[in-house]
Design a protein around this motif. Structure first.
Motif, PDB file in Angstrom:
ATOM      1  N   HIS A   1       0.849  -1.201   0.000  1.00  0.00           N
ATOM      2  CA  HIS A   1       0.000   0.000   0.000  1.00  0.00           C
ATOM      3  C   HIS A   1       0.878   1.242   0.000  1.00  0.00           C
ATOM      4  N   ILE A   2       0.396   2.287  -0.646  1.00  0.00           N
ATOM      5  CA  ILE A   2       1.212   3.489  -0.830  1.00  0.00           C
ATOM      6  C   ILE A   2       1.608   4.121   0.499  1.00  0.00           C
ATOM      7  N   ASP A   3       0.844   3.883   1.559  1.00  0.00           N
ATOM      8  CA  ASP A   3       1.182   4.410   2.884  1.00  0.00           C
ATOM      9  C   ASP A   3       2.035   3.450   3.693  1.00  0.00           C
ATOM     10  N   GLY A   4       2.375   2.289   3.114  1.00  0.00           N
ATOM     11  CA  GLY A   4       3.161   1.296   3.833  1.00  0.00           C
ATOM     12  C   GLY A   4       4.628   1.675   3.928  1.00  0.00           C
ATOM     13  N   ASN A   5       5.348   0.933   4.767  1.00  0.00           N
ATOM     14  CA  ASN A   5       6.769   1.171   4.977  1.00  0.00           C
ATOM     15  C   ASN A   5       7.565   0.131   4.197  1.00  0.00           C
ATOM     16  N   PRO A   6       8.334   0.537   3.171  1.00  0.00           N
ATOM     17  CA  PRO A   6       9.076  -0.449   2.372  1.00  0.00           C
ATOM     18  C   PRO A   6      10.137  -1.201   3.162  1.00  0.00           C
ATOM     19  N   PHE A   7      10.713  -0.568   4.192  1.00  0.00           N
ATOM     20  CA  PHE A   7      11.739  -1.236   4.984  1.00  0.00           C
ATOM     21  C   PHE A   7      11.132  -2.378   5.801  1.00  0.00           C
ATOM     22  N   GLN A   8       9.984  -2.137   6.374  1.00  0.00           N
ATOM     23  CA  GLN A   8       9.316  -3.208   7.114  1.00  0.00           C
ATOM     24  C   GLN A   8       8.879  -4.325   6.175  1.00  0.00           C
ATOM     25  N   TRP A   9       8.438  -3.979   4.968  1.00  0.00           N
ATOM     26  CA  TRP A   9       8.020  -4.998   3.998  1.00  0.00           C
ATOM     27  C   TRP A   9       9.189  -5.911   3.655  1.00  0.00           C
ATOM     28  N   TRP A  10      10.354  -5.331   3.397  1.00  0.00           N
ATOM     29  CA  TRP A  10      11.507  -6.146   3.045  1.00  0.00           C
ATOM     30  C   TRP A  10      11.984  -6.972   4.235  1.00  0.00           C
ATOM     31  N   LYS A  11      11.837  -6.464   5.436  1.00  0.00           N
ATOM     32  CA  LYS A  11      12.214  -7.238   6.613  1.00  0.00           C
ATOM     33  C   LYS A  11      11.345  -8.484   6.750  1.00  0.00           C
ATOM     34  N   LEU A  12      10.065  -8.361   6.407  1.00  0.00           N
ATOM     35  CA  LEU A  12       9.148  -9.491   6.496  1.00  0.00           C
ATOM     36  C   LEU A  12       9.342 -10.485   5.353  1.00  0.00           C
ATOM     37  N   HIS A  13       9.810 -10.009   4.190  1.00  0.00           N
ATOM     38  CA  HIS A  13       9.894 -10.859   3.004  1.00  0.00           C
ATOM     39  C   HIS A  13      11.325 -11.174   2.581  1.00  0.00           C
ATOM     40  N   GLN A  14      12.311 -10.870   3.419  1.00  0.00           N
ATOM     41  CA  GLN A  14      13.689 -11.089   3.003  1.00  0.00           C
ATOM     42  C   GLN A  14      14.026 -12.575   2.845  1.00  0.00           C
ATOM     43  N   HIS A  15      13.349 -13.455   3.567  1.00  0.00           N
ATOM     44  CA  HIS A  15      13.602 -14.888   3.410  1.00  0.00           C
ATOM     45  C   HIS A  15      12.964 -15.430   2.127  1.00  0.00           C
ATOM     46  N   LYS A  16      11.920 -14.791   1.665  1.00  0.00           N
ATOM     47  CA  LYS A  16      11.274 -15.209   0.424  1.00  0.00           C
ATOM     48  C   LYS A  16      12.056 -14.744  -0.794  1.00  0.00           C
ATOM     49  N   PHE A  17      12.691 -13.578  -0.687  1.00  0.00           N
ATOM     50  CA  PHE A  17      13.486 -13.019  -1.782  1.00  0.00           C
ATOM     51  C   PHE A  17      14.894 -12.695  -1.271  1.00  0.00           C
ATOM     52  N   PRO A  18      15.718 -13.686  -0.977  1.00  0.00           N
ATOM     53  CA  PRO A  18      17.013 -13.394  -0.345  1.00  0.00           C
ATOM     54  C   PRO A  18      17.949 -12.559  -1.199  1.00  0.00           C
ATOM     55  N   CYS A  19      18.058 -12.881  -2.494  1.00  0.00           N
ATOM     56  CA  CYS A  19      18.984 -12.126  -3.354  1.00  0.00           C
ATOM     57  C   CYS A  19      18.459 -10.723  -3.637  1.00  0.00           C
ATOM     58  N   VAL A  20      17.174 -10.619  -3.932  1.00  0.00           N
ATOM     59  CA  VAL A  20      16.578  -9.309  -4.253  1.00  0.00           C
ATOM     60  C   VAL A  20      16.570  -8.415  -3.022  1.00  0.00           C
ATOM     61  N   SER A  21      16.326  -8.994  -1.849  1.00  0.00           N
ATOM     62  CA  SER A  21      16.267  -8.172  -0.637  1.00  0.00           C
ATOM     63  C   SER A  21      17.633  -7.568  -0.319  1.00  0.00           C
ATOM     64  N   LYS A  22      18.705  -8.338  -0.528  1.00  0.00           N
ATOM     65  CA  LYS A  22      20.046  -7.784  -0.293  1.00  0.00           C
ATOM     66  C   LYS A  22      20.324  -6.632  -1.252  1.00  0.00           C
ATOM     67  N   HIS A  23      19.855  -6.764  -2.481  1.00  0.00           N
ATOM     68  CA  HIS A  23      20.066  -5.690  -3.449  1.00  0.00           C
ATOM     69  C   HIS A  23      19.192  -4.486  -3.123  1.00  0.00           C
ATOM     70  N   ALA A  24      17.986  -4.738  -2.614  1.00  0.00           N
ATOM     71  CA  ALA A  24      17.093  -3.633  -2.251  1.00  0.00           C
ATOM     72  C   ALA A  24      17.700  -2.783  -1.144  1.00  0.00           C
ATOM     73  N   LYS A  25      18.405  -3.424  -0.209  1.00  0.00           N
ATOM     74  CA  LYS A  25      19.037  -2.663   0.874  1.00  0.00           C
ATOM     75  C   LYS A  25      20.081  -1.697   0.324  1.00  0.00           C
ATOM     76  N   ARG A  26      20.766  -2.110  -0.737  1.00  0.00           N
ATOM     77  CA  ARG A  26      21.803  -1.249  -1.317  1.00  0.00           C
ATOM     78  C   ARG A  26      21.200  -0.004  -1.963  1.00  0.00           C
ATOM     79  N   TYR A  27      19.966  -0.117  -2.461  1.00  0.00           N
ATOM     80  CA  TYR A  27      19.326   1.013  -3.129  1.00  0.00           C
ATOM     81  C   TYR A  27      18.508   1.865  -2.160  1.00  0.00           C
ATOM     82  N   LEU A  28      17.715   1.217  -1.317  1.00  0.00           N
ATOM     83  CA  LEU A  28      16.788   1.959  -0.470  1.00  0.00           C
ATOM     84  C   LEU A  28      17.467   2.652   0.703  1.00  0.00           C
TER      85      LEU A  28
END
Length: 309
Positions: free
Chosen positions: A237-264
């Motif tokens: 949702h547009i009002d959601g927190n992307p950092f919390q979303w990635w924390k919850l889904h980092q095990h589902k997307f391990p490679c993408v989540s590590k790359h997201a941390k480098r950008y966000l």
């Protein structure tokens, strides 16, 4: 008597982006009170060359308020310290450019102002490498990962580039780990575990339930599947927190989540760092000029991170 809020007028400050908008909003709000005050006999006697805005100028002020409102919203969002990442730059720029589209009802001055804002925004972020970076940062934000401001072909190209970049990074990491492992001493043949003995279970069910060797998927296929799964996932949702979303889904997307941390982790503006300088100026005052650098660092850290609510 006029049943309007008792607010003070606001002055335009050149170094503060939104004060022109706030000044006009407050003036339009308080215009009846200002008009009544200037009609007072005392004001007429003491004042010189008192003048009020004409009806045409008031209409222009209202048009400028509508023109500046999207810019105020954009700067307010990018001035926050929590989620003002680079992933917000392109969506906000696109939204602002759409708001600057000329309407038939616009006056010539408003149309000219919109053209000036549009020309200024279009001149920014023209470097192709920077555009690619911003597209990938936006794609890695679960709020904007559908990239609605570009066509489908361009969106596919962004995700292809993202797959290639993640693959290159993971290969470099694996190469580093492989070099470290090569330096370690290999175990001798005597240290290897003996082969397993044949059991009754294997005699009874071995032919029926044979388990073939599990060959690991190529790294490229793993990353492509991970990116495709992330792309197909429901957007935050547009009002959601992307950092919390990635924390919850980092095990589902391990490679993408590590790359997201480098950008966000990259802030979209320098507002937060500018506030640190302002905080330091409040702490190191004339009466506290003997504070040591270590204590100043600790006080700034506490002020910026300690919750006082």
């Amino acid at each position: 008597m006029l049943n309007i809020p008792e607010h003070k007028l606001i002055h335009d400050v050149p170094t503060r982006w939104n004060t022109a908008h706030d000044m006009l909003v407050r003036y339009v709000e308080q215009q009846p009170a200002i008009f009544s005050a200037l009609l007072d006999k005392t004001a007429k006697k003491t004042g010189k060359d008192l003048a009020m805005l004409s009806d045409g100028e008031m209409k222009l002020a209202e048009g400028l308020i509508q023109l500046l409102s999207p810019l105020k919203q954009m700067t307010t969002l990018m001035s926050s310290e929590s989620t003002a990442t680079t992933s917000m730059i392109l969506p906000l720029k696109t939204r602002t450019l759409r708001a600057m589209t000329a309407n038939p009802q616009d006056s010539p001055i408003i149309r000219e102002a919109k053209r000036a804002v549009t020309a200024d925004l279009e001149k920014s972020d023209t470097n192709p490498d920077l555009i690619d970076y911003l597209h990938r940062a936006t794609a890695l934000d679960p709020r904007f990962k559908s990239l609605p401001f570009i066509d489908e072909a361009a969106c596919d190209q962004v995700y292809k580039g993202l797959v290639a970049e993640i693959l290159d990074h993971e290969q470099q990491v694996e190469g580093t780990h492989a070099e470290d492992e090569d330096e370690e001493k290999l175990p001798s043949a005597s240290a290897l575990p003996p082969p397993q003995k044949k059991t009754a279970m294997s005699d009874l069910f071995g032919e029926l339930f044979t388990t073939g060797e599990q060959h690991p998927k190529p790294l490229s296929a793993t990353i492509e599947g991970e990116v495709a799964l992330y792309r197909a996932a429901e957007s935050l949702h547009i009002d959601g927190n992307p950092f919390q979303w990635w924390k919850l889904h980092q095990h589902k997307f391990p490679c993408v989540s590590k790359h997201a941390k480098r950008y966000l982790c990259v802030p979209g503006t320098s507002v937060a760092s500018e506030r640190v300088f302002s905080t330091a100026g409040d702490i190191v005052s004339a009466s506290r000029s003997c504070l040591s650098p270590e204590n100043v660092d600790m006080l700034i850290f506490l002020q910026k991170n300690m919750k006082t609510e």
